[in-house]
Design a protein around this motif. Structure first.
Motif, PDB file in Angstrom:
ATOM      1  N   ILE A 176       2.615  -4.781 -11.956  1.00 45.31           N
ATOM      2  CA  ILE A 176       3.465  -5.433 -10.975  1.00 45.31           C
ATOM      3  C   ILE A 176       2.648  -5.714  -9.731  1.00 45.31           C
ATOM      4  CG2 ILE A 176       4.302  -3.347  -9.807  1.00 45.31           C
ATOM      5  CD1 ILE A 176       7.098  -4.641  -9.776  1.00 45.31           C
ATOM      6  N   ASN A 177       2.933  -6.822  -9.106  1.00 46.53           N
ATOM      7  CA  ASN A 177       2.328  -7.168  -7.815  1.00 46.53           C
ATOM      8  C   ASN A 177       3.462  -7.274  -6.813  1.00 46.53           C
ATOM      9  OD1 ASN A 177       0.665  -7.970  -5.727  1.00 46.53           O
ATOM     10  ND2 ASN A 177       0.561 -10.108  -6.402  1.00 46.53           N
ATOM     11  N   LEU A 178       3.695  -6.198  -6.087  1.00 51.30           N
ATOM     12  CA  LEU A 178       4.857  -6.094  -5.224  1.00 51.30           C
ATOM     13  C   LEU A 178       4.465  -6.453  -3.789  1.00 51.30           C
ATOM     14  CD1 LEU A 178       7.827  -5.249  -5.625  1.00 51.30           C
ATOM     15  CD2 LEU A 178       7.175  -2.942  -4.931  1.00 51.30           C
ATOM     16  N   GLU A 179       4.970  -7.575  -3.298  1.00 51.76           N
ATOM     17  CA  GLU A 179       4.667  -8.035  -1.943  1.00 51.76           C
ATOM     18  C   GLU A 179       5.721  -7.500  -0.983  1.00 51.76           C
ATOM     19  OE1 GLU A 179       2.029  -9.586  -1.063  1.00 51.76           O
ATOM     20  OE2 GLU A 179       1.192 -10.136  -3.021  1.00 51.76           O
ATOM     21  N   LEU A 180       5.324  -6.525  -0.197  1.00 49.81           N
ATOM     22  CA  LEU A 180       6.257  -5.883   0.732  1.00 49.81           C
ATOM     23  C   LEU A 180       5.862  -6.079   2.186  1.00 49.81           C
ATOM     24  CD1 LEU A 180       6.766  -2.496  -1.163  1.00 49.81           C
ATOM     25  CD2 LEU A 180       8.223  -4.534  -1.237  1.00 49.81           C
ATOM     26  N   GLY A 181       4.812  -6.838   2.425  1.00 46.59           N
ATOM     27  CA  GLY A 181       4.362  -7.083   3.782  1.00 46.59           C
ATOM     28  C   GLY A 181       3.202  -6.177   4.165  1.00 46.59           C
ATOM     29  N   GLU A 182       2.427  -6.618   5.118  1.00 45.56           N
ATOM     30  CA  GLU A 182       1.224  -5.899   5.517  1.00 45.56           C
ATOM     31  C   GLU A 182       1.526  -4.573   6.206  1.00 45.56           C
ATOM     32  OE1 GLU A 182      -1.182  -8.446   7.870  1.00 45.56           O
ATOM     33  OE2 GLU A 182      -1.570  -9.879   6.241  1.00 45.56           O
ATOM     34  N   ALA A 183       2.742  -4.392   6.702  1.00 46.46           N
ATOM     35  CA  ALA A 183       3.071  -3.160   7.430  1.00 46.46           C
ATOM     36  C   ALA A 183       3.097  -1.946   6.517  1.00 46.46           C
ATOM     37  CB  ALA A 183       4.414  -3.311   8.137  1.00 46.46           C
ATOM     38  N   TYR A 184       3.286  -2.161   5.197  1.00 45.32           N
ATOM     39  CA  TYR A 184       3.480  -1.050   4.277  1.00 45.32           C
ATOM     40  C   TYR A 184       2.238  -0.807   3.413  1.00 45.32           C
ATOM     41  CZ  TYR A 184       8.437  -1.123   5.421  1.00 45.32           C
ATOM     42  OH  TYR A 184       9.647  -1.057   6.080  1.00 45.32           O
ATOM     43  N   THR A 185       1.876   0.455   3.318  1.00 42.40           N
ATOM     44  CA  THR A 185       0.861   0.893   2.361  1.00 42.40           C
ATOM     45  C   THR A 185       1.571   1.485   1.156  1.00 42.40           C
ATOM     46  OG1 THR A 185      -0.643   1.406   4.192  1.00 42.40           O
ATOM     47  CG2 THR A 185      -1.190   2.309   2.031  1.00 42.40           C
ATOM     48  N   GLN A 186       1.079   1.146  -0.029  1.00 41.41           N
ATOM     49  CA  GLN A 186       1.739   1.562  -1.263  1.00 41.41           C
ATOM     50  C   GLN A 186       0.935   2.667  -1.948  1.00 41.41           C
ATOM     51  OE1 GLN A 186       2.700  -1.779  -3.816  1.00 41.41           O
ATOM     52  NE2 GLN A 186       3.077  -3.145  -2.067  1.00 41.41           N
ATOM     53  N   TYR A 187       1.643   3.701  -2.386  1.00 39.82           N
ATOM     54  CA  TYR A 187       1.042   4.789  -3.154  1.00 39.82           C
ATOM     55  C   TYR A 187       1.828   4.955  -4.444  1.00 39.82           C
ATOM     56  CZ  TYR A 187      -1.265   5.793   1.269  1.00 39.82           C
ATOM     57  OH  TYR A 187      -2.006   5.672   2.425  1.00 39.82           O
ATOM     58  N   TRP A 188       1.117   5.065  -5.559  1.00 41.95           N
ATOM     59  CA  TRP A 188       1.747   5.121  -6.873  1.00 41.95           C
ATOM     60  C   TRP A 188       1.241   6.324  -7.658  1.00 41.95           C
ATOM     61  CZ3 TRP A 188       5.085   1.034  -8.224  1.00 41.95           C
ATOM     62  CH2 TRP A 188       5.034  -0.089  -7.370  1.00 41.95           C
TER      63      TRP A 188
ATOM     64  N   GLY B 156       7.264   8.087 -13.463  1.00 44.25           N
ATOM     65  CA  GLY B 156       6.506   7.430 -12.401  1.00 44.25           C
ATOM     66  C   GLY B 156       7.220   7.444 -11.062  1.00 44.25           C
ATOM     67  N   THR B 157       6.438   7.635  -9.989  1.00 44.51           N
ATOM     68  CA  THR B 157       6.964   7.645  -8.632  1.00 44.51           C
ATOM     69  C   THR B 157       6.096   6.771  -7.738  1.00 44.51           C
ATOM     70  OG1 THR B 157       5.722   9.710  -8.302  1.00 44.51           O
ATOM     71  CG2 THR B 157       8.081   9.918  -8.705  1.00 44.51           C
ATOM     72  N   ALA B 158       6.644   6.402  -6.585  1.00 45.06           N
ATOM     73  CA  ALA B 158       5.900   5.585  -5.623  1.00 45.06           C
ATOM     74  C   ALA B 158       6.439   5.833  -4.226  1.00 45.06           C
ATOM     75  CB  ALA B 158       6.005   4.098  -5.973  1.00 45.06           C
ATOM     76  N   VAL B 159       5.587   5.606  -3.235  1.00 41.31           N
ATOM     77  CA  VAL B 159       5.982   5.676  -1.834  1.00 41.31           C
ATOM     78  C   VAL B 159       5.386   4.481  -1.112  1.00 41.31           C
ATOM     79  CG1 VAL B 159       5.871   6.967   0.327  1.00 41.31           C
ATOM     80  CG2 VAL B 159       6.086   8.204  -1.838  1.00 41.31           C
ATOM     81  N   PHE B 160       6.225   3.783  -0.347  1.00 36.41           N
ATOM     82  CA  PHE B 160       5.792   2.672   0.490  1.00 36.41           C
ATOM     83  C   PHE B 160       6.030   3.093   1.944  1.00 36.41           C
ATOM     84  CE2 PHE B 160       7.967   0.417  -3.232  1.00 36.41           C
ATOM     85  CZ  PHE B 160       6.863   0.575  -4.056  1.00 36.41           C
ATOM     86  N   THR B 161       4.974   3.140   2.734  1.00 36.84           N
ATOM     87  CA  THR B 161       5.112   3.693   4.080  1.00 36.84           C
ATOM     88  C   THR B 161       4.410   2.836   5.126  1.00 36.84           C
ATOM     89  OG1 THR B 161       4.617   5.619   5.483  1.00 36.84           O
ATOM     90  CG2 THR B 161       3.110   5.214   3.632  1.00 36.84           C
ATOM     91  N   ARG B 162       5.056   2.700   6.291  1.00 37.57           N
ATOM     92  CA  ARG B 162       4.387   2.041   7.397  1.00 37.57           C
ATOM     93  C   ARG B 162       3.849   3.048   8.411  1.00 37.57           C
ATOM     94  NH1 ARG B 162       9.335  -1.648   9.759  1.00 37.57           N
ATOM     95  NH2 ARG B 162      10.844  -0.017  10.273  1.00 37.57           N
ATOM     96  N   ILE B 163       3.975   4.350   8.071  1.00 35.04           N
ATOM     97  CA  ILE B 163       3.313   5.402   8.831  1.00 35.04           C
ATOM     98  C   ILE B 163       2.158   5.898   7.977  1.00 35.04           C
ATOM     99  CG2 ILE B 163       3.610   7.611  10.013  1.00 35.04           C
ATOM    100  CD1 ILE B 163       6.657   7.086   9.881  1.00 35.04           C
ATOM    101  N   GLN B 164       0.953   5.825   8.487  1.00 36.52           N
ATOM    102  CA  GLN B 164      -0.194   6.181   7.670  1.00 36.52           C
ATOM    103  C   GLN B 164      -0.288   7.696   7.478  1.00 36.52           C
ATOM    104  OE1 GLN B 164      -2.181   3.974   5.949  1.00 36.52           O
ATOM    105  NE2 GLN B 164      -0.482   2.700   6.678  1.00 36.52           N
ATOM    106  N   PRO B 165      -0.365   8.151   6.232  1.00 39.56           N
ATOM    107  CA  PRO B 165      -0.455   9.594   5.974  1.00 39.56           C
ATOM    108  C   PRO B 165      -1.851  10.134   6.255  1.00 39.56           C
ATOM    109  CG  PRO B 165      -0.567   8.389   3.916  1.00 39.56           C
ATOM    110  CD  PRO B 165      -0.316   7.364   4.991  1.00 39.56           C
ATOM    111  N   LEU B 166      -1.888  11.433   6.530  1.00 36.19           N
ATOM    112  CA  LEU B 166      -3.171  12.117   6.693  1.00 36.19           C
ATOM    113  C   LEU B 166      -3.816  12.403   5.342  1.00 36.19           C
ATOM    114  CD1 LEU B 166      -2.100  14.750   9.390  1.00 36.19           C
ATOM    115  CD2 LEU B 166      -3.146  12.504   9.765  1.00 36.19           C
TER     116      LEU B 166
END
Length: 252
Positions: free
Chosen positions: A43-55, A65-75
């Protein structure tokens, strides 16, 4: 801060049923998924540049399967809770400045309860993992926990006693987790609210009659209780046999 969690029961199918529109409407800071049921590159999921995707993908194709889309950058980001654990892609942990976020798709005991013993053992390991995190920072846990904790959390409690997702063993493990220092954020704010569910069988008419189960949760370290401003279940959102659940916090 706004967090959303949704068991999408196959993300590609959910995208065809309005997922991206709903995602945009929520304006979530962090958006978590369970049961993505896909592999890397599918899948190519376009959610905008604000979000980083983790799968976290399951080895088995079309499963879990799980995923997290976040606009707060994790440590940091951790996949699973142990090295060499069963590779089902069930857990993602993101570390932020003030808290850990864990999204989880808890194993199902199966209709014949053939996986109940494994489920109980897994619950013990998961609780231990969360307590290790909680000793370091506040913890927020979200996802499909595959259990209706109390009779108020299921439409037909009497008829489902000892069924998968409502066995004394599974409900007891949820009680143990909460007693260890966590709160069910929805019940924290709405202890007596009835007829609010997050999953419905696909049998005809079941969802229309709201014959459901509340098995999708946001849990949080007990000391986060005063920071919770709202907890919602978006029952009217279609696209999956589950609906999204939402947590809003004031961490200032």
């Amino acid at each position: 801060m706004k967090l959303v969690s949704w068991n999408v029961n196959g993300l590609r199918a959910c995208v065809n049923k309005g997922f991206v529109d709903y995602f945009g409407q929520t304006e979530a800071d962090i958006f978590c998924l369970q049961e993505t049921k896909l592999q890397e590159g599918q899948i190519n999921l376009e959610l905008g540049e604000a979000y980083t995707q983790y799968w976290n993908y399951a080895v088995k194709k079309g499963y879990s399967g799980t995923a997290v889309f976040t606009r707060i950058q994790p440590l940091s980001v951790r996949y699973g809770m142990e090295e060499n654990e069963e590779p089902e892609g069930r857990i993602l942990t993101l570390e932020f400045d003030n808290f850990y976020l864990v999204t989880v798709y808890t194993p199902n005991a199966k209709r014949d309860l053939s996986r109940l013993d494994y489920r109980v053992e897994w619950e013990d390991r998961f609780r231990s993992y969360l307590l290790q995190l909680d000793a370091q920072k506040l913890v927020i846990v979200c996802g499909d926990l595959n259990v209706a904790h109390h009779e108020i959390d299921i439409k037909n409690a009497k008829g489902n006693l000892n069924n998968s997702g409502f066995t004394p063993q599974e409900r007891g493990k949820m009680t143990e987790l909460l007693d260890a220092g966590f709160i069910d954020t929805f019940r924290h704010l709405y202890p007596d609210r009835t007829d609010v569910y997050s999953w419905w069988s696909n049998m005809p008419g079941v969802r229309a009659r709201n014959v459901g189960w509340r098995i999708d949760y946001f849990l949080a370290s007990t000391r986060l209780g005063p920071k919770i401003t709202d907890a919602k279940i978006d029952c009217d959102i279609l696209g999956s046999d589950h609906c999204p659940v939402i947590l809003e916090l004031d961490l200032t």
